[in-house]
Write a protein that holds these residues in place. Sequence first.
Motif, PDB file in Angstrom:
ATOM      1  N   GLY A  18      44.495  57.626  34.590  1.00  0.00           N
ATOM      2  CA  GLY A  18      45.784  58.094  34.108  1.00  0.00           C
ATOM      3  C   GLY A  18      45.752  58.438  32.634  1.00  0.00           C
ATOM      4  N   ASN A  19      46.711  57.894  31.886  1.00  0.00           N
ATOM      5  CA  ASN A  19      46.807  58.155  30.448  1.00  0.00           C
ATOM      6  C   ASN A  19      46.101  57.092  29.617  1.00  0.00           C
ATOM      7  N   LEU A  20      45.133  56.435  30.175  1.00  0.00           N
ATOM      8  CA  LEU A  20      44.416  55.392  29.455  1.00  0.00           C
ATOM      9  C   LEU A  20      43.730  55.984  28.226  1.00  0.00           C
TER      10      LEU A  20
ATOM     11  N   LEU B  70      52.234  50.001  20.992  1.00  0.00           N
ATOM     12  CA  LEU B  70      50.842  49.861  21.430  1.00  0.00           C
ATOM     13  C   LEU B  70      50.697  48.706  22.415  1.00  0.00           C
ATOM     14  N   VAL B  71      51.293  47.547  22.100  1.00  0.00           N
ATOM     15  CA  VAL B  71      51.212  46.397  22.998  1.00  0.00           C
ATOM     16  C   VAL B  71      51.897  46.692  24.315  1.00  0.00           C
ATOM     17  N   ALA B  72      53.043  47.381  24.279  1.00  0.00           N
ATOM     18  CA  ALA B  72      53.749  47.724  25.515  1.00  0.00           C
ATOM     19  C   ALA B  72      52.897  48.633  26.395  1.00  0.00           C
ATOM     20  N   ASN B  73      52.214  49.581  25.799  1.00  0.00           N
ATOM     21  CA  ASN B  73      51.358  50.467  26.591  1.00  0.00           C
ATOM     22  C   ASN B  73      50.181  49.703  27.188  1.00  0.00           C
ATOM     23  N   HIS B  74      49.619  48.761  26.408  1.00  0.00           N
ATOM     24  CA  HIS B  74      48.540  47.922  26.930  1.00  0.00           C
ATOM     25  C   HIS B  74      49.020  47.133  28.149  1.00  0.00           C
ATOM     26  N   LYS B  75      50.193  46.539  28.042  1.00  0.00           N
ATOM     27  CA  LYS B  75      50.710  45.752  29.158  1.00  0.00           C
ATOM     28  C   LYS B  75      50.990  46.624  30.373  1.00  0.00           C
ATOM     29  N   PHE B  76      51.476  47.832  30.121  1.00  0.00           N
ATOM     30  CA  PHE B  76      51.724  48.747  31.232  1.00  0.00           C
ATOM     31  C   PHE B  76      50.413  49.097  31.939  1.00  0.00           C
ATOM     32  N   GLN B  77      49.374  49.388  31.170  1.00  0.00           N
ATOM     33  CA  GLN B  77      48.083  49.718  31.771  1.00  0.00           C
ATOM     34  C   GLN B  77      47.471  48.504  32.479  1.00  0.00           C
TER      35      GLN B  77
ATOM     36  N   ASP C  86      49.195  46.050  33.941  1.00  0.00           N
ATOM     37  CA  ASP C  86      49.922  45.912  35.211  1.00  0.00           C
ATOM     38  C   ASP C  86      49.486  46.973  36.204  1.00  0.00           C
ATOM     39  N   ARG C  87      49.238  48.164  35.724  1.00  0.00           N
ATOM     40  CA  ARG C  87      48.779  49.249  36.599  1.00  0.00           C
ATOM     41  C   ARG C  87      47.430  48.907  37.216  1.00  0.00           C
ATOM     42  N   LEU C  88      46.533  48.326  36.401  1.00  0.00           N
ATOM     43  CA  LEU C  88      45.228  47.919  36.909  1.00  0.00           C
ATOM     44  C   LEU C  88      45.372  46.785  37.910  1.00  0.00           C
ATOM     45  N   ARG C  89      46.273  45.828  37.627  1.00  0.00           N
ATOM     46  CA  ARG C  89      46.429  44.671  38.495  1.00  0.00           C
ATOM     47  C   ARG C  89      46.966  45.056  39.865  1.00  0.00           C
ATOM     48  N   ASN C  90      47.746  46.114  39.954  1.00  0.00           N
ATOM     49  CA  ASN C  90      48.418  46.485  41.203  1.00  0.00           C
ATOM     50  C   ASN C  90      47.682  47.560  41.987  1.00  0.00           C
ATOM     51  N   HIS C  91      46.457  47.900  41.607  1.00  0.00           N
ATOM     52  CA  HIS C  91      45.716  48.941  42.311  1.00  0.00           C
ATOM     53  C   HIS C  91      44.377  48.385  42.787  1.00  0.00           C
TER      54      HIS C  91
ATOM     55  N   ALA D 265      33.731  44.098  44.166  1.00  0.00           N
ATOM     56  CA  ALA D 265      33.315  44.149  42.766  1.00  0.00           C
ATOM     57  C   ALA D 265      34.469  44.567  41.873  1.00  0.00           C
ATOM     58  N   PHE D 266      35.294  45.504  42.349  1.00  0.00           N
ATOM     59  CA  PHE D 266      36.438  45.953  41.562  1.00  0.00           C
ATOM     60  C   PHE D 266      37.421  44.806  41.352  1.00  0.00           C
ATOM     61  N   ASN D 267      37.755  44.097  42.424  1.00  0.00           N
ATOM     62  CA  ASN D 267      38.729  43.005  42.316  1.00  0.00           C
ATOM     63  C   ASN D 267      38.185  41.863  41.455  1.00  0.00           C
ATOM     64  N   THR D 268      36.896  41.553  41.610  1.00  0.00           N
ATOM     65  CA  THR D 268      36.297  40.496  40.785  1.00  0.00           C
ATOM     66  C   THR D 268      36.351  40.871  39.318  1.00  0.00           C
ATOM     67  N   THR D 269      35.984  42.117  39.020  1.00  0.00           N
ATOM     68  CA  THR D 269      36.013  42.573  37.625  1.00  0.00           C
ATOM     69  C   THR D 269      37.432  42.576  37.081  1.00  0.00           C
ATOM     70  N   LYS D 270      38.360  43.003  37.915  1.00  0.00           N
ATOM     71  CA  LYS D 270      39.758  43.052  37.484  1.00  0.00           C
ATOM     72  C   LYS D 270      40.284  41.658  37.147  1.00  0.00           C
ATOM     73  N   GLU D 271      40.031  40.702  38.017  1.00  0.00           N
ATOM     74  CA  GLU D 271      40.533  39.353  37.778  1.00  0.00           C
ATOM     75  C   GLU D 271      39.833  38.688  36.591  1.00  0.00           C
ATOM     76  N   ALA D 272      38.547  38.972  36.416  1.00  0.00           N
ATOM     77  CA  ALA D 272      37.818  38.362  35.310  1.00  0.00           C
ATOM     78  C   ALA D 272      38.193  38.959  33.963  1.00  0.00           C
ATOM     79  N   MET D 273      38.573  40.242  33.948  1.00  0.00           N
ATOM     80  CA  MET D 273      38.908  40.893  32.684  1.00  0.00           C
ATOM     81  C   MET D 273      40.353  40.673  32.268  1.00  0.00           C
ATOM     82  N   MET D 274      41.214  40.229  33.202  1.00  0.00           N
ATOM     83  CA  MET D 274      42.611  40.021  32.841  1.00  0.00           C
ATOM     84  C   MET D 274      42.797  38.987  31.728  1.00  0.00           C
TER      85      MET D 274
END
Length: 781
Positions: A61-63, A39-46, A48-53, A294-303
């Motif tokens: 995807g498979n979220l 479960l933790v590995a899948n969270h980290k994968f998702q 990283d996927r969010l961080r790089n898009h 807005a997407f990048n701000t939300t992404k960085e704030a939620m990380m």
Amino acid sequence: MESVFRIILFIMLMGLLMSPGGNRYTPLSRKEKRQLEQLVANHKFQADRLRNHNAHDYTFGNLTGFTFGYTKPRKGDKRQQLGCRDEGDKVSLFPQDVLNEASSYWKNEKGLYLRNISGVVRGDWTGPANDTQKLLHIPMPVSQQNWTWHPHNHSVSITPLPIDPDDDGGDEGEQRINGNITAVDGKVELDFIDAIPSYVNQRILSSYFANHTVPKELEAFADVNVVTCTAQLMGQESDSELHTVVLRGLHFKHSGNVIMTTHSAKFWGYEALAGMLAEIMQTADRSRESTDDAFNTTKEAMMPIIERHLSIIGDTDQAVPVSEMEQEAAASCEYIGVLHVDSVDANQYSGIDLRNIESELQYPVGRPHKRPPRLQMSGVLYSPDCGKKMTVGDAKGLLWNASLMKQNHVVVAVIFLGIINTLLLAFQMQKASTPSLCSRVSIWSIGVMSMMDGFMCMFSLMAILYRTQPQLQFTALAFVSFTYVSLFGLRFMLNITLSQIPEEFARPAAIQTPGGNAQDNTPGGDDTLPVTETQPAATPFIPSDADVSTALYGRFYFCLLAFVIVTTVTYGMTAPRRYVMEYVIVLGMASLWLPQIYRTAYRGTQQAPLAWYFMIGSSFTRLLPLYYVCLVKDDVFRHRIDRILPTLATLWIALQLFVIYAQHKFGPRFILPQHILPPIYDYHPIISQDDIESGSYGALFENAANGSLEDAHTDCSICMNPVELVVQTSDEQNNMDPAKLVARRQYMITPCRHVFHTDCMSNWMIRKLQCPVCRNPLPPM
């Protein structure tokens, strides 16, 4: 026997203290650890996927929780359908009407906005207008059996479940799932905590405050705050259907927009928040640049929030099994909230005023500032898995610190009322300090007031126990209430009980005197004057003060506990039943002078036992909190506006005070038939010649036994002076001299046939209700 009981009690207490706690940690099994690692590995994968898009190329995807969604309606077919999401992201989590409504609340207008919205707002919510807008339930499977682990790309796929396009999810289990409210409209309360999360690296925060610059790690928080919202959802008619949902998201400071979501094992809302915001902004026809920002701000704030969540669930030494996470997630609805906070009126506040207010509320140092503005917002709450949409319109409230100041003022006001009540009771106790005066007071009237303060003391202690703000004021309130109950209320009740005990042994059977046809012209008097024929009796058993106090304290605390239980049960009732119970409890507590009216009539006491300043002052201080709760809008107790309840309570107390005044003016039994109450012993009987000749008064008239009525006198045992008695001759049976009726008020004859001056005996009975000669109990005067 008592020592054996103490030993058994000691063993039981030691067993309870030494027994292990009920929340002992159970280590995870090897299988549970492997599931948790996956479960933790899948969270980290998702993550990283969010961080790089970016917003234009990000897909869910498979979220987890986004496998299914609404498909785009075909041409000519407006019916909503569910489908399976693929990498092309042709399926939306939002139905079109919800997406349009959410985008309408995401505004980009300029204005003066609050930078911190920590506070509580309350308003109404409405559901879909008709059945055609009924939303489908998006399935979110959480069973571990449907998981397939892919080690080559560190992802988990969920086996899609077959979907019936005609199945809307049904209503099965709606009552058992938290958040799946069945009402079509109702009330909502949103409790916001808006601040930079405490788990951001303290080194970063220290650098920020030291250099007065925004480091790169905090650039995302320059325009947004992390917001946690506890939503209380309830129906309109009955608030017994109460659902509590916790959402977390972001508050955009410069536009007043708020987007938040729940997060669980079946719905990974934190990873999807940026993508959902991008979808909403694209529907609102926002520019690509603003959407990407807005997407990048939300992404960085939620990380940091995602990383914090992973550090909690990934601690295999203290973690919860995945199966328990899924069970908890399956019992609740997932929610997404999009709201807009209204801007502050620029005509009343400037930017400097607003900053000074927020600074003083957050870090109070006593600087003067304007009155804080009210918090007002509107928006939509949407649950995809339960198919619920709630439009929140014009919810209003106060900032948290402003609400805390308001609570401080209310608690301090109640403390002052408690001090006033304590002083009034202390003065009343000083006035009624003798047994005779205490015996005239009804113990139930004092008990009702003590019950109110006892409940207030327990309420304050519970508020302190649950760390309810303001703790210092609640501590003072608990101390004042406890002082009223323990040092004054219970002590006064004990004095009243001890003074009334001799009355139970001083009420022998009353008979009429031979001269009973004489008229009593005093107010409240009887047509006949009863006199008591007393015979020597055995000394009655009077309980000790310790036994009386033990019984009194036990009964009082039992009644107080029962009152607390009834009040607590009433708070959890449905609205109609709770309203009825409120009227019963309040009017019952407002009947505090009714026992005193009965006590005065029962004893036949002419003089008012309680001081008027005590009765009027206590009534006023008891009614003031009721006025605040029922008549003040947005009170801290969140009570509805009800003008009938305080009006009835005021009229009821005023009527009781009027009856007490009438008893003082016209006699204690001015309106009651004489036969329904016990006769009052007459200390001023009319002595007839027949009574003397028959020996009813024993050796009192030995000198008059030979018929010489002029020698009918005796000495007062208190002042040792002669007492002139009035004797009714046989010629005065039907027409007694009025002067003699007045003269008989100058002496008093006890049931034990001892004679005293009225002034002497009255002063004695103020202190003791015992005969000065033989120490027998005396009935009240």
